[in-house]
Write a protein that holds these residues in place. Structure first.
Motif, mmCIF file in Angstrom:
data_model
loop_
_atom_site.group_PDB
_atom_site.id
_atom_site.type_symbol
_atom_site.label_atom_id
_atom_site.label_comp_id
_atom_site.label_asym_id
_atom_site.label_seq_id
_atom_site.Cartn_x
_atom_site.Cartn_y
_atom_site.Cartn_z
ATOM 1 N N ARG A 138 -16.456 -53.539 19.690
ATOM 2 C CA ARG A 138 -17.317 -52.599 20.424
ATOM 3 C C ARG A 138 -17.924 -51.569 19.476
ATOM 4 N N GLU A 172 -21.424 -48.499 19.515
ATOM 5 C CA GLU A 172 -22.645 -47.923 20.077
ATOM 6 C C GLU A 172 -23.778 -47.993 19.067
ATOM 7 N N GLY A 177 -21.596 -50.041 24.850
ATOM 8 C CA GLY A 177 -21.086 -51.239 25.501
ATOM 9 C C GLY A 177 -21.357 -52.520 24.744
ATOM 10 N N ARG A 230 -21.434 -55.101 21.349
ATOM 11 C CA ARG A 230 -20.431 -55.490 20.364
ATOM 12 C C ARG A 230 -21.112 -56.093 19.137
#
Length: 90
Positions: A59, A61, A68, A70
């Protein structure tokens, strides 16, 4: 991500707080190479045979899909101490 962000990530352990002291001598790590998590270390101590044999979605950002999303890192052939970025997934 700019140069300051990249410098902040280098040598840090993925999933640990930015105030964490960094890698510990009693743990084993693989270095993430390329992509949004370049320079971070992934703790592989508790994994069977240490580094993963297939891609690992992590994960972040910072990737293409934002919060959310990856980033997928796969072991380098013949070198399980480096995981190379292979792309981003939602």
């Amino acid at each position: 991500m700019n140069g300051d962000d990249e410098q902040l990530l280098r040598g840090r352990v993925y999933g640990h707080d930015h105030d964490d002291p960094g890698p510990r001598p009693d743990r084993r790590y693989a270095q993430l190479v390329g992509g949004p998590l370049d320079g971070l270390l992934l703790d592989i101590t508790d994994r069977p045979c240490h580094a993963p044999a297939t891609g690992v979605p992590l994960r972040t950002e910072l990737g293409r899909f934002g919060a959310g999303g990856r980033a997928v890192y796969s072991p380098r052939p013949g070198d399980r101490t480096h995981l190379d970025w292979s792309g981003d997934i939602p």
